[in-house]
Write a protein that holds these residues in place. Structure first.
Motif, short mmCIF file in Angstrom:
data_model
loop_
_atom_site.label_atom_id
_atom_site.label_comp_id
_atom_site.label_asym_id
_atom_site.label_seq_id
_atom_site.Cartn_x
_atom_site.Cartn_y
_atom_site.Cartn_z
N ARG A 143 4.11 16.14 14.56
CA ARG A 143 4.64 17.14 13.65
C ARG A 143 4.45 16.73 12.19
O ARG A 143 4.28 15.56 11.87
CB ARG A 143 6.13 17.35 13.92
CG ARG A 143 6.91 16.06 13.94
CD ARG A 143 8.40 16.29 14.06
NE ARG A 143 8.95 16.69 12.76
CZ ARG A 143 10.21 17.02 12.57
NH1 ARG A 143 11.06 17.05 13.59
NH2 ARG A 143 10.65 17.36 11.38
N SER A 144 4.49 17.77 11.32
CA SER A 144 4.45 17.50 9.89
C SER A 144 5.72 16.80 9.47
O SER A 144 6.79 16.96 10.09
CB SER A 144 4.30 18.81 9.12
OG SER A 144 3.10 19.47 9.46
N LEU A 145 5.62 16.02 8.37
CA LEU A 145 6.78 15.29 7.88
C LEU A 145 7.64 16.21 7.01
O LEU A 145 7.14 17.17 6.41
CB LEU A 145 6.33 14.08 7.06
CG LEU A 145 5.44 13.06 7.79
CD1 LEU A 145 5.07 11.93 6.84
CD2 LEU A 145 6.14 12.51 9.02
N THR A 189 0.85 -1.18 0.00
CA THR A 189 0.00 0.00 0.00
C THR A 189 0.89 1.24 0.00
O THR A 189 1.75 1.39 0.88
CB THR A 189 -0.92 0.01 1.23
OG1 THR A 189 -1.75 -1.15 1.21
CG2 THR A 189 -1.80 1.25 1.24
N ILE A 190 0.73 2.10 -1.01
CA ILE A 190 1.53 3.33 -1.11
C ILE A 190 0.64 4.51 -0.81
O ILE A 190 -0.43 4.67 -1.40
CB ILE A 190 2.16 3.47 -2.52
CG1 ILE A 190 3.11 2.29 -2.78
CG2 ILE A 190 2.87 4.80 -2.67
CD1 ILE A 190 3.73 2.30 -4.16
N ILE A 191 1.10 5.34 0.13
CA ILE A 191 0.34 6.53 0.54
C ILE A 191 1.25 7.74 0.37
O ILE A 191 2.42 7.72 0.79
CB ILE A 191 -0.12 6.40 2.01
CG1 ILE A 191 -1.12 5.24 2.13
CG2 ILE A 191 -0.75 7.70 2.50
CD1 ILE A 191 -1.53 4.93 3.56
N GLU A 192 0.75 8.81 -0.25
CA GLU A 192 1.51 10.05 -0.42
C GLU A 192 1.06 11.08 0.59
O GLU A 192 -0.15 11.25 0.81
CB GLU A 192 1.33 10.59 -1.84
CG GLU A 192 1.98 9.74 -2.91
CD GLU A 192 1.90 10.39 -4.28
OE1 GLU A 192 1.10 11.32 -4.45
OE2 GLU A 192 2.65 9.96 -5.18
N VAL A 193 2.03 11.77 1.17
CA VAL A 193 1.75 12.79 2.19
C VAL A 193 2.56 14.04 1.84
O VAL A 193 3.78 13.95 1.63
CB VAL A 193 2.12 12.32 3.60
CG1 VAL A 193 1.69 13.36 4.63
CG2 VAL A 193 1.48 10.99 3.91
N GLN A 194 1.88 15.18 1.79
CA GLN A 194 2.63 16.43 1.57
C GLN A 194 3.39 16.83 2.83
O GLN A 194 2.99 16.51 3.95
CB GLN A 194 1.67 17.55 1.16
CG GLN A 194 1.27 17.50 -0.30
CD GLN A 194 0.63 18.80 -0.74
OE1 GLN A 194 0.18 19.60 0.08
NE2 GLN A 194 0.61 19.03 -2.04
N GLU A 195 4.43 17.56 2.60
CA GLU A 195 5.29 17.97 3.72
C GLU A 195 4.54 18.79 4.76
O GLU A 195 4.81 18.69 5.95
CB GLU A 195 6.48 18.79 3.19
CG GLU A 195 7.54 17.97 2.48
CD GLU A 195 8.70 18.83 2.06
OE1 GLU A 195 9.83 18.50 2.43
OE2 GLU A 195 8.47 19.84 1.36
N ASN A 196 3.62 19.61 4.29
CA ASN A 196 2.96 20.53 5.22
C ASN A 196 1.67 19.96 5.81
O ASN A 196 0.86 20.71 6.33
CB ASN A 196 2.67 21.85 4.51
CG ASN A 196 1.68 21.67 3.37
OD1 ASN A 196 1.52 20.57 2.86
ND2 ASN A 196 1.04 22.76 2.95
N GLU A 197 1.46 18.64 5.69
CA GLU A 197 0.23 18.03 6.23
C GLU A 197 0.19 18.24 7.74
O GLU A 197 1.18 18.03 8.45
CB GLU A 197 0.20 16.55 5.90
CG GLU A 197 -1.18 15.92 5.92
CD GLU A 197 -2.03 16.37 4.75
OE1 GLU A 197 -3.08 16.97 5.00
OE2 GLU A 197 -1.63 16.14 3.59
N LYS A 198 -0.98 18.63 8.28
CA LYS A 198 -1.08 18.96 9.70
C LYS A 198 -1.16 17.70 10.54
O LYS A 198 -1.55 16.64 10.07
CB LYS A 198 -2.32 19.82 9.93
CG LYS A 198 -2.26 21.19 9.26
CD LYS A 198 -3.52 21.99 9.55
CE LYS A 198 -3.47 23.36 8.89
NZ LYS A 198 -4.68 24.16 9.15
#
Length: 742
Positions: free
Chosen positions: A381-383, A318-327
């Motif tokens: 924290r955000s990634l 399972t591949i999940i994308e997360v933006q850097e600024n995700e809260k």
């Protein structure tokens, strides 16, 4: 009278004193003497020789009397004899029949087979059994209560065997009436004369619940480890000695059930719910002749689930994308898993838990998974992509007995803080002919984006912002190079729009971060000049429609069409008239003849030719709708067979439907009636239900188990009205427990 000799007499019993015979004396005899079975009333006159009965004989006491007669001389010595005199007593009907019990008691089961005896009554008559005086006939005078028009019981007039009638087999129910009293009569003289002796007796019958009934739904645990076959249920016929068989309702390679001669039902092998979760089959009972004893029983088996399947990850990775600024706390995706055990049970309840996170930088526990839904969240924290562009998670998925590990990759993607920038702000102009094919690429454009490649932050979407109100153009993007291809989406038309002044913008599918906006660098412009091309003529209308009756006369004018040329040139066949001709359309006053391919619906297009220059042509559709004429007779719809369950008690009814191939402008109104035939009107009746359906009912219960042809007259009440005589095939058949023809 006559000399002394052997003699035989037949004398009816009763009747009182009488003389039978006179023996004459022959010298030297002077007197007679009699001995034997005189019964106190038979004797002879010693001097006269008269043989007489001084009373009444009784057949029931003695049927034959044997006597000896001899003649004597004056000294009392025998002269002749002894001779035998036999008196046969003839029976008269002087004894009424009598039952051997003062009251009888019997038990019958609900749904017992009609005509199958469940008890006997017996009467005796002391008269001579070789004569009609003792030939007895049984009948039922009354039964109490008597809730139906027909008797629920019947009796064999010769044997006294009592059994359910057809009506009784169907209607006997201990929940409604559990006790009946029959008044049974017996007559001698075989019941054929009015002066026969009669006797009667009360017969008390108790109705008990049928033994022959389907068991409750049978539930079997899947994958049983017991030694098979395993007994799972039992059925029992109302008739002793019945044989049992199973037959399938579903077509299976092999039905995993069997039945013993005692009615015990077995499952013959372990079952797998995931392979098949329910089974349905029938059990029948037969007598020693192979005839059905009872109606078939439908047996339902449900295979119950056990927890024998582990959870399965829906995806290997399972591949999940997360933006850097995700809260923090954001739901970033879901881990999906399935379980083949029964849905909505604890066996298929799945729970999720993160087993490991790699790398554990900048800290462990960056992610949290909701244990019952598999939703993955950020915990704090955000990634940051600089910390790690990817995280590898091991997610443990468990049911009550099994566990599975699902692999998850979390990709940290760049935030969308860069806008697309065109390499040119003006692509100048393109000149194309108005007949350029749809789908042609007329220009390639290019913009660049500084965000991370192959993400929604860097992918560019091109759109025409201004200058194309009709969406004549479309722009497609090469996802690898972000190059845009401007294509013709709709046909161009010089006469309506010779020039396009276009403004194109470039955007990303991912929203921009706060504080960043698209500007003039994401816009470009160019112009399209459309050149004129000699166009074919055109019709005033793209589609011509009209309506006529299907029975119009030949040469009737159907429609007129008209064409023009967009550039003002003359047109051949500018006017055309269509006439009806032999079920096709005929074109007049034109250079072209077109024939239709059918009688109803769409007609092929007609062609118009330009007069000068290179010939051009165009098409228009002619739609001719035909109004229906009532020229089809009504029929019986045969979607479902018509049947009644045997035995028929009278009062049942079934719906029949009429259909008509003619168009029904309004709600159809058919009339149903029986043909004027004796058997039809004596056996059946029809009653109206609505405009398309009627009820067919049997008028009595004396139907055999076979198919009947019922003649029915249908009338469609059209203009003009049409009627039709049809023979409806009606089956009288034994039915299953679901009231369908067995």
């Amino acid at each position: 009278s006559g000399p002394l000799q052997d003699m035989t007499f037949s004398v009816q019993e009763g009747g009182g004193p009488r003389i039978l015979h006179q023996f004459t004396l022959e010298p030297p005899a002077v007197s007679f003497r009699m001995s034997g079975e005189k019964a106190g009333i038979i004797d002879i006159g010693p001097k006269t020789g008269i043989l007489y009965i001084n009373g009444s004989l009784d057949w029931e006491t003695q049927q034959v009397h044997k006597l000896q007669v001899e003649s004597l001389d004056g000294s009392g010595n025998k002269v002749k004899g002894p001779f035998t005199v036999t008196i046969n007593v003839e029976d008269i009907n002087d004894n009424p029949p009598e039952f051997n019990q003062t009251r009888y008691f019997g038990v019958v089961r609900q749904n017992s087979r009609p005509g199958k005896p469940f008890m006997y009554v017996h009467a005796i008559d002391r008269d001579d059994p070789k004569t009609p005086h003792a030939q007895l006939s049984y009948s039922i005078l009354h039964h109490f209560p008597n809730p139906y028009a027909q008797m629920l019981f019947q009796i064999d007039n010769a044997t006294g065997a009592i059994s359910p009638s057809r009506t009784g087999s169907y209607y006997l129910d201990p929940q409604k009436h559990d006790t009946f009293t029959l008044v049974v009569s017996v007559k001698d003289m075989a019941g054929t004369t009015t002066n026969a002796f009669t006797g009667s007796v009360d017969v008390i019958i108790t109705v008990m619940e049928s033994l022959w009934k389907a068991p409750p739904i049978i539930r079997i645990k899947e994958n049983s480890t017991e030694v098979h076959p395993v007994n799972i249920s039992k059925v029992q016929s109302n008739e002793p000695g019945a044989f049992y068989e199973i037959f399938e309702k579903e077509k299976l390679p092999r039905l995993p059930f069997s039945i013993s001669k005692n009615g015990d039902i077995y499952v013959t092998k372990p079952l797998d719910r995931e392979e098949k979760d329910t089974y349905t089959f029938f059990v029948v009972s037969k007598d020693d002749k192979g005839e059905l004893v009872d109606k078939p029983l439908q047996i339902h088996v449900i295979v119950e689930d056990i927890n024998d399947n582990p959870p399965v990850c829906q995806q290997a990775l399972t591949i999940i994308e997360v933006q850097e600024n995700e809260k923090e706390g954001s739901n970033i995706g879901t881990v999906f898993a399935t379980d083949m055990d029964e849905e909505d049970t604890l066996n298929s309840r799945l729970q999720f838990k993160i087993q490991s996170q790699k790398p554990e930088f900048p800290q462990t526990g960056l992610f949290y998974i909701q244990q019952d839904t598999g939703n993955l969240h950020l915990t704090g924290r955000s990634l940051s992509k600089r910390d790690s562009p990817k995280y590898f998670l091991k997610v443990q998925v468990t049911d009550p007995d099994f566990q599975t590990i699902c692999d998850v990759e979390v990709h940290v993607i760049d935030i969308n803080d860069q806008i697309p920038i065109f390499e040119k702000s003006d692509y100048e102009s393109v000149t194309v002919a108005e007949d350029i094919p749809v789908g042609t690429v007329i220009l390639e454009i290019q913009a660049t984006d500084g965000d991370e490649p192959a993400t929604g932050s860097s992918l560019i979407i091109y759109q025409v912002k201004e200058g194309d109100p009709n969406n004549t153009l479309i722009i497609e993007t090469d996802s690898e190079t972000n190059r845009g291809f401007v294509k013709i989406n709709k046909a161009l038309d010089f006469e309506t729009m010779p020039v396009y002044n276009l403004v194109i913008n470039a955007t990303n599918p991912e929203p921009l971060v706060s504080g960043v906006q698209y500007n003039a660098s994401s816009l470009t412009q160019f112009r399209i000049f459309v050149t004129n091309v000699d166009e074919p003529p055109a019709f005033q209308k793209p589609v011509y429609k009209t309506e006529v009756s299907e029975d119009i006369p030949v040469n009737t004018l159907v429609m007129t069409v008209e064409a023009y040329d967009p550039e003002g040139d003359s047109v051949q066949g500018k006017y055309a008239q269509y006439l009806a001709w032999r079920k096709v359309l005929f074109l007049q006053k034109s250079y072209l003849l077109v024939e239709g391919e059918g009688v109803v619906g769409w007609w092929p297009a007609t062609h118009l030719h330009q007069a000068a220059g290179q010939p051009q042509k165009t098409k228009a559709f002619l739609i001719l709708h035909l109004r229906d004429v009532n020229d089809n007779r009504p029929q019986i719809a045969t979607d479902y067979p018509t049947f009644f369950c045997y035995p028929v008690s009278g009062g049942e009814k079934t719906l029949i439907q009429a259909v008509d191939a003619d168009q029904q402008v309004f709600f159809p109104r058919f009339t149903f009636s029986l043909a004027d035939e004796m058997n039809a009107r004596n056996n059946w009746e029809i009653s109206k239900f609505n405009g398309t359906h009627a009820y067919l009912s049997p008028k009595h219960g004396n139907f055999e188990e076979k198919a009947y042809d019922v003649p029915i007259i249908l009338n469609d009440n059209g203009k003009p009205p049409l009627d039709n005589k049809v023979n409806l095939k009606v089956s009288i058949c034994k039915c299953s427990s679901e009231n369908s023809c067995f």
